[in-house]
Structures are given as C-alpha cells and as structure tokens.
Design a protein around this motif. Structure first.
Motif, short mmCIF file in Angstrom:
data_model
loop_
_atom_site.label_atom_id
_atom_site.label_comp_id
_atom_site.label_asym_id
_atom_site.label_seq_id
_atom_site.Cartn_x
_atom_site.Cartn_y
_atom_site.Cartn_z
N GLN A 1 2.45 11.51 10.94
CA GLN A 1 2.09 10.13 10.61
C GLN A 1 0.71 9.74 11.13
O GLN A 1 -0.06 9.09 10.42
CB GLN A 1 3.15 9.16 11.12
N PRO A 2 0.34 10.11 12.38
CA PRO A 2 -1.00 9.71 12.87
C PRO A 2 -2.13 10.30 12.04
O PRO A 2 -3.25 9.79 12.07
CB PRO A 2 -1.02 10.27 14.29
N LEU A 3 -1.86 11.38 11.28
CA LEU A 3 -2.89 11.97 10.42
C LEU A 3 -3.10 11.17 9.15
O LEU A 3 -4.09 11.39 8.43
CB LEU A 3 -2.50 13.41 10.06
N GLY A 4 -2.16 10.27 8.83
CA GLY A 4 -2.29 9.47 7.62
C GLY A 4 -1.98 10.25 6.36
O GLY A 4 -2.52 9.94 5.29
N LEU A 5 -1.12 11.25 6.45
CA LEU A 5 -0.81 12.08 5.29
C LEU A 5 0.01 11.28 4.28
O LEU A 5 1.16 10.93 4.53
CB LEU A 5 -0.03 13.33 5.72
N PRO B 1 0.83 -1.21 0.00
CA PRO B 1 0.00 0.00 0.00
C PRO B 1 0.87 1.25 0.00
O PRO B 1 1.35 1.67 1.07
CB PRO B 1 -0.81 -0.14 1.30
N ILE B 2 1.06 1.86 -1.16
CA ILE B 2 1.96 3.01 -1.29
C ILE B 2 1.57 4.17 -0.36
O ILE B 2 2.45 4.78 0.27
CB ILE B 2 2.04 3.47 -2.75
N PRO B 3 0.27 4.52 -0.23
CA PRO B 3 -0.06 5.63 0.68
C PRO B 3 0.43 5.38 2.10
O PRO B 3 0.97 6.28 2.76
CB PRO B 3 -1.59 5.70 0.61
N ASP B 4 0.26 4.16 2.60
CA ASP B 4 0.71 3.84 3.95
C ASP B 4 2.23 3.85 4.05
O ASP B 4 2.81 4.31 5.05
CB ASP B 4 0.18 2.47 4.38
#
Length: 352
Positions: free
Chosen positions: A131-135, A116-119
C-alpha cells in the motif's frame, strides 16, 4: 443435491456517471424489475443477500441504506458480503441448499464515479509493504500483462484484438457502456500507455451500475421460468495475497474452481468471464480449458462496462440469460476479486 436455478436477471444500464440517485433508488429499480419478470413480490422471497463496498461510496453502512430499496415491513432474513454480488449469489445458493426456503434474491450495486479508484483499489493490497507504494489496479495488472508477454504467451496485438471484439459484441447489448467498431492497429499506434504494456482500451471503463438475480429451487424454478438456468456446479478458490508468491501468467485458482464446478465435463456454448483487463481473458481461457468454439463474453464483458462489485454478478446474469432465451444450452459464469485474478468463482449453468 437440490436443484437450484437462476430464474430472473435485471440490471441498470451501465453509465460513466449515473444520474443523481442514492443506493436505495438504484436497488429498488433492479429488484422490482427482477421480481416482475417472474411475477413474485417481496413476500415470496425467503432470503436476500447483497454485495457492495462502502469504500466506493465513501461512507460506512451504505449497504444498510441500500436495504431501504426493499420492502420496509415485516423484517426479512438478509445478509451482505463486502464483495462482488456474484459472491453473494454463492451465499444464496448455499442458503437454498438448506431446504427450508425456495426463493432467494441477490443484488449488488457499485458507483465507481464517486471516488478516486486508484486510491480505493490500493486498499486491497498488503498494508505494510505494498500500500505505501501506491500500487493501483492498473499498475498491478500491467505487471501481469508484461509477465504474459515476456513468457511468450501473448502480444499487445492479442490484447488489442480482444478489446476490439469485446466492444463490437457490446453493440448488441443495450446496457453496455463502451461499444462500437474500433481498430486494433489504430489502438496500438495512437493510444499511449497508461501503464506499459496496458493502454486505455485494454483496461475497464469507470462505471456506475446495479444488478439483481433471483434464484429458485427445483419445481419452483420450473414454475417461475420456462427455461431456468440450473447451477450444476459452482466453486470458489483463492491464491496467495502477495503478488511475489504467484506466477502471474497462470491462474491455478481459476483452474481448480473450474475443475470442481465441472466445466470440462461437456461442451460449453458460452462463457461470461470477469476479465477487467484484456490480457486476463487469455489467462482465464487457458485455466478453464475453453477452446475457440466457446463464445466468450457476448455481452461485451468487463471491457465494455465494469461497475465494481456488480460486474461479476452481471456475468452470472448474462450467462443465465443465454440459457433462458434458448441461445445456449450450457454456459460458464465467472467472477474474480483481488489483484491480478487472486480469487476466482466459477459456475456451470445448464438448461434441462
């Protein structure tokens, strides 16, 4: 300073998902391809360095497994960077300056299709606050593109025109992944936003790929290659990690790296810019002082194929290829790393 040049460049065709093969099989193909171009064997290489990321493969020490694609015996002098292969090339250039070896081999590989590239890309952000924002990379780039529009420096139509031109030029590149005739008006009318103001065509494709470059010093380079691409300047600069500390509409690190590499000292024929997002080409052109006479990304660039950890090294290889085939006399090669052009490596390549 010692003359050092790129004398060979090999790459695998960029694909959305490469046929099943491991790292060693990918590396063996490109390394043998580059060595074969200049009639060398593994025994002629004084130093080997690679660039890759275990996060893409999803297991530790994948870079060690990749070395199986080289010769097994005797032991070699080898190094690795957890970055794009272009930064490995920088290490090889420094190693050749030591003066005790004449040939260095650089390779990189990246398989964006495996995870999963976004992760994965979110892991390069600040671990406490961002990181906790999932940017992910697209969302971060969208912030930059929006800032560029709000500053009056570009429009969505500018982004579309860059995407159309890049994928049209990619039609001449047999190794490009996304290519063809696209219509800017149709893109703006029919493509939904992935993250406003970025649409699918303004973003890089997910790509599997691998590339190899061979560097040689002075007379060795001239003996191996009829028209070597000599590295006349190279520099790497880094900006603050926090996006909030930066003016995202500018790239001072690219500007400084370009100045130190000597981009502005003479006319540039071709520039291969590692701009994974369409709007980043606008920022980089301004930072490097490239005018409309410079041919930008004749290979199609990262909008046509973007194998993570390899796309930057391919920019160096494509720029060198224009020098070696005689279609350019002076070229700029560029690689970026980190969110929103945080790090920038710039080199000037010239024929003699």
């Amino acid at each position: 300073m010692r003359d050092i040049a790129i004398v060979a460049f090999s790459q695998l065709p960029s694909e959305r998902r490469a046929e099943p093969r491991d790292e060693a099989e990918m590396v063996e193909a490109i390394v043998n391809g580059a060595l074969g171009q200049v009639g060398l064997t593994h025994d002629d290489v004084g130093f080997t360095v690679s660039g890759s990321s275990d996060y893409l493969v999803g297991r530790p020490f994948s870079f060690v497994a990749a070395v199986d694609g080289l010769k097994a015996w005797p032991p070699i002098r080898e190094s690795h960077v957890e970055m794009d292969g272009a930064f490995a090339l920088y290490e090889a250039w420094v190693r050749l300056l030591h003066g005790d070896i004449d040939v260095a081999l650089v390779f990189s590989f990246g398989r964006g299709s495996l995870g999963p590239i976004p992760d994965i890309m979110n892991l390069q952000n600040d671990p406490y606050y961002v990181q906790p924002l999932g940017l992910d990379a697209i969302s971060a780039a969208a912030l930059q593109a929006r800032a560029l529009i709000d500053a009056g420096k570009a429009t969505e139509r500018d982004f579309a025109d860059i995407a159309v031109r890049s994928r049209r030029d990619a039609m001449q590149n047999p190794n490009a992944q996304v290519k063809g005739e696209f219509d800017a008006k149709k893109i703006l009318k029919e493509e939904p936003y992935l993250s406003s103001p970025l649409r699918k065509s303004f973003c890089p494709p997910i790509t599997d790929g691998a590339a190899c470059v061979i560097l040689a010093s002075g007379d060795k380079a001239r003996a191996l290659c009829k028209r070597p691409a000599f590295i006349r300047g190279i520099d790497h600069r880094v900006e603050a990690h926090s996006l909030g500390l930066r003016d995202l509409t500018q790239s001072p690190s690219a500007r400084l790296a370009g100045e130190r590499a000597g981009v502005g000292k003479a006319k540039v024929d071709v520039a291969e810019l590692h701009a994974p997002f369409a709007h980043q080409e606008i920022i980089l052109k301004e930072a490097l002082g490239l005018d409309e006479s410079v041919k930008i990304n004749p290979s199609g660039g990262a909008l046509a194929a973007n194998s993570i950890m390899t796309a930057g090294l391919i920019r160096f290889g494509e720029a060198a290829a224009r020098i070696m085939d005689g279609s350019a006399k002076r070229a700029v090669a560029h690689c970026t790393s980190g969110p929103c052009l945080q790090q920038n490596l710039v080199a000037v390549l010239e024929a003699e």
